[in-house]
Design a protein around this motif. Sequence first.
Motif, PDB file in Angstrom:
ATOM      1  N   ASP A  77     -21.944  -4.358  70.796  1.00  0.00           N
ATOM      2  CA  ASP A  77     -22.292  -5.643  70.194  1.00  0.00           C
ATOM      3  C   ASP A  77     -23.107  -6.513  71.147  1.00  0.00           C
ATOM      4  OD1 ASP A  77     -21.047  -5.105  67.800  1.00  0.00           O
ATOM      5  OD2 ASP A  77     -19.207  -6.148  68.314  1.00  0.00           O
ATOM      6  N   GLY A  78     -22.824  -6.411  72.447  1.00  0.00           N
ATOM      7  CA  GLY A  78     -23.477  -7.279  73.410  1.00  0.00           C
ATOM      8  C   GLY A  78     -24.556  -6.656  74.257  1.00  0.00           C
ATOM      9  N   GLY A  79     -24.836  -5.380  74.067  1.00  0.00           N
ATOM     10  CA  GLY A  79     -25.863  -4.772  74.904  1.00  0.00           C
ATOM     11  C   GLY A  79     -25.862  -3.260  74.870  1.00  0.00           C
ATOM     12  N   TRP A  80     -26.588  -2.695  75.825  1.00  0.00           N
ATOM     13  CA  TRP A  80     -26.795  -1.257  75.945  1.00  0.00           C
ATOM     14  C   TRP A  80     -26.319  -0.754  77.296  1.00  0.00           C
ATOM     15  CZ3 TRP A  80     -28.882   1.624  72.021  1.00  0.00           C
ATOM     16  CH2 TRP A  80     -29.580   0.939  71.026  1.00  0.00           C
ATOM     17  N   ILE A  81     -25.967   0.528  77.333  1.00  0.00           N
ATOM     18  CA  ILE A  81     -25.792   1.254  78.589  1.00  0.00           C
ATOM     19  C   ILE A  81     -26.775   2.417  78.552  1.00  0.00           C
ATOM     20  CG2 ILE A  81     -24.304   2.746  79.982  1.00  0.00           C
ATOM     21  CD1 ILE A  81     -21.952   1.043  79.102  1.00  0.00           C
ATOM     22  N   PHE A  82     -27.571   2.539  79.615  1.00  0.00           N
ATOM     23  CA  PHE A  82     -28.505   3.642  79.803  1.00  0.00           C
ATOM     24  C   PHE A  82     -27.917   4.530  80.899  1.00  0.00           C
ATOM     25  CE2 PHE A  82     -31.028   0.350  78.024  1.00  0.00           C
ATOM     26  CZ  PHE A  82     -32.188   0.882  77.496  1.00  0.00           C
ATOM     27  N   LEU A  83     -27.910   5.829  80.693  1.00  0.00           N
ATOM     28  CA  LEU A  83     -27.395   6.764  81.688  1.00  0.00           C
ATOM     29  C   LEU A  83     -28.364   7.924  81.805  1.00  0.00           C
ATOM     30  CD1 LEU A  83     -25.013   7.706  83.534  1.00  0.00           C
ATOM     31  CD2 LEU A  83     -24.045   8.793  81.492  1.00  0.00           C
ATOM     32  N   ILE A  84     -28.868   8.188  83.022  1.00  0.00           N
ATOM     33  CA  ILE A  84     -29.795   9.305  83.254  1.00  0.00           C
ATOM     34  C   ILE A  84     -29.389  10.058  84.516  1.00  0.00           C
ATOM     35  CG2 ILE A  84     -31.716   8.092  82.156  1.00  0.00           C
ATOM     36  CD1 ILE A  84     -32.931   7.722  84.958  1.00  0.00           C
ATOM     37  N   ALA A  85     -29.897  11.272  84.612  1.00  0.00           N
ATOM     38  CA  ALA A  85     -29.685  12.048  85.833  1.00  0.00           C
ATOM     39  C   ALA A  85     -30.421  11.359  86.974  1.00  0.00           C
ATOM     40  CB  ALA A  85     -30.196  13.475  85.650  1.00  0.00           C
ATOM     41  N   GLY A  86     -29.761  11.272  88.122  1.00  0.00           N
ATOM     42  CA  GLY A  86     -30.345  10.584  89.255  1.00  0.00           C
ATOM     43  C   GLY A  86     -30.748  11.510  90.371  1.00  0.00           C
ATOM     44  N   GLY A  87     -30.777  12.766  90.128  1.00  0.00           N
ATOM     45  CA  GLY A  87     -31.064  13.742  91.168  1.00  0.00           C
ATOM     46  C   GLY A  87     -29.937  14.754  91.202  1.00  0.00           C
ATOM     47  N   ARG A  88     -29.953  15.575  92.202  1.00  0.00           N
ATOM     48  CA  ARG A  88     -28.929  16.612  92.321  1.00  0.00           C
ATOM     49  C   ARG A  88     -27.543  15.984  92.465  1.00  0.00           C
ATOM     50  NH1 ARG A  88     -29.575  20.966  96.818  1.00  0.00           N
ATOM     51  NH2 ARG A  88     -30.571  22.232  95.235  1.00  0.00           N
ATOM     52  N   GLY A  89     -26.724  16.148  91.432  1.00  0.00           N
ATOM     53  CA  GLY A  89     -25.331  15.703  91.482  1.00  0.00           C
ATOM     54  C   GLY A  89     -25.121  14.203  91.405  1.00  0.00           C
ATOM     55  N   SER A  90     -26.081  13.461  90.851  1.00  0.00           N
ATOM     56  CA  SER A  90     -25.886  12.013  90.720  1.00  0.00           C
ATOM     57  C   SER A  90     -26.484  11.513  89.410  1.00  0.00           C
ATOM     58  CB  SER A  90     -26.503  11.261  91.897  1.00  0.00           C
ATOM     59  OG  SER A  90     -27.906  11.376  91.887  1.00  0.00           O
ATOM     60  N   TYR A  91     -26.020  10.343  88.990  1.00  0.00           N
ATOM     61  CA  TYR A  91     -26.438   9.743  87.735  1.00  0.00           C
ATOM     62  C   TYR A  91     -26.644   8.253  87.950  1.00  0.00           C
ATOM     63  CZ  TYR A  91     -24.540  14.168  86.514  1.00  0.00           C
ATOM     64  OH  TYR A  91     -24.303  15.513  86.502  1.00  0.00           O
ATOM     65  N   LEU A  92     -27.642   7.715  87.282  1.00  0.00           N
ATOM     66  CA  LEU A  92     -27.935   6.287  87.346  1.00  0.00           C
ATOM     67  C   LEU A  92     -27.535   5.666  86.019  1.00  0.00           C
ATOM     68  CD1 LEU A  92     -29.230   3.784  88.693  1.00  0.00           C
ATOM     69  CD2 LEU A  92     -31.431   4.567  87.752  1.00  0.00           C
ATOM     70  N   ALA A  93     -26.711   4.630  86.072  1.00  0.00           N
ATOM     71  CA  ALA A  93     -26.288   3.904  84.874  1.00  0.00           C
ATOM     72  C   ALA A  93     -26.709   2.449  85.014  1.00  0.00           C
ATOM     73  CB  ALA A  93     -24.775   3.994  84.698  1.00  0.00           C
ATOM     74  N   VAL A  94     -27.243   1.899  83.916  1.00  0.00           N
ATOM     75  CA  VAL A  94     -27.678   0.502  83.891  1.00  0.00           C
ATOM     76  C   VAL A  94     -27.150  -0.143  82.617  1.00  0.00           C
ATOM     77  CG1 VAL A  94     -29.674  -1.055  83.826  1.00  0.00           C
ATOM     78  CG2 VAL A  94     -29.773   1.031  85.202  1.00  0.00           C
TER      79      VAL A  94
END
Length: 132
Positions: A77-94
């Motif tokens: 209701d209040g927004g979005w979460i973006f999640l992508i691969a951040g490289g080998r064994g890591s993820y970036l969430a915003v």
Amino acid sequence: MSANLSWVLNDVLEVRGAHHAILVSADGLLMQRSDGIGRDDAERNAAAMSSLQSLCRSVASFVGEGGLWKQTLIEFDGGWIFLIAGGRGSYLAVSTTLDVDMEAMSIRMQKTVSALAKAMSAELRETTGADA
């Protein structure tokens, strides 16, 4: 992660509507957080994001052959979460507001992942030819 790379994560927050950014290890540990999110919240969300990407990967075949996970978007209701691969064994969430420019956010996240990879990598050393 030993180096403080919050400056790289803070860069993704330049997109209007962005709130917080975290870098998560594949096993759910917080690797880095942007300045605006507290450590406890960042660690709790890191564990959740790791689980989320795991769930998404498990249903990749639902899109057909070659269904490799690339990005997850979740709307609230209040927004979005973006999640992508951040490289080998890591993820970036915003996390963002509802009115975020989704294309601008996706592009900025890709650039951030690239900057993180460069910041975390070390130059290969050339050998002198002598065996140690």
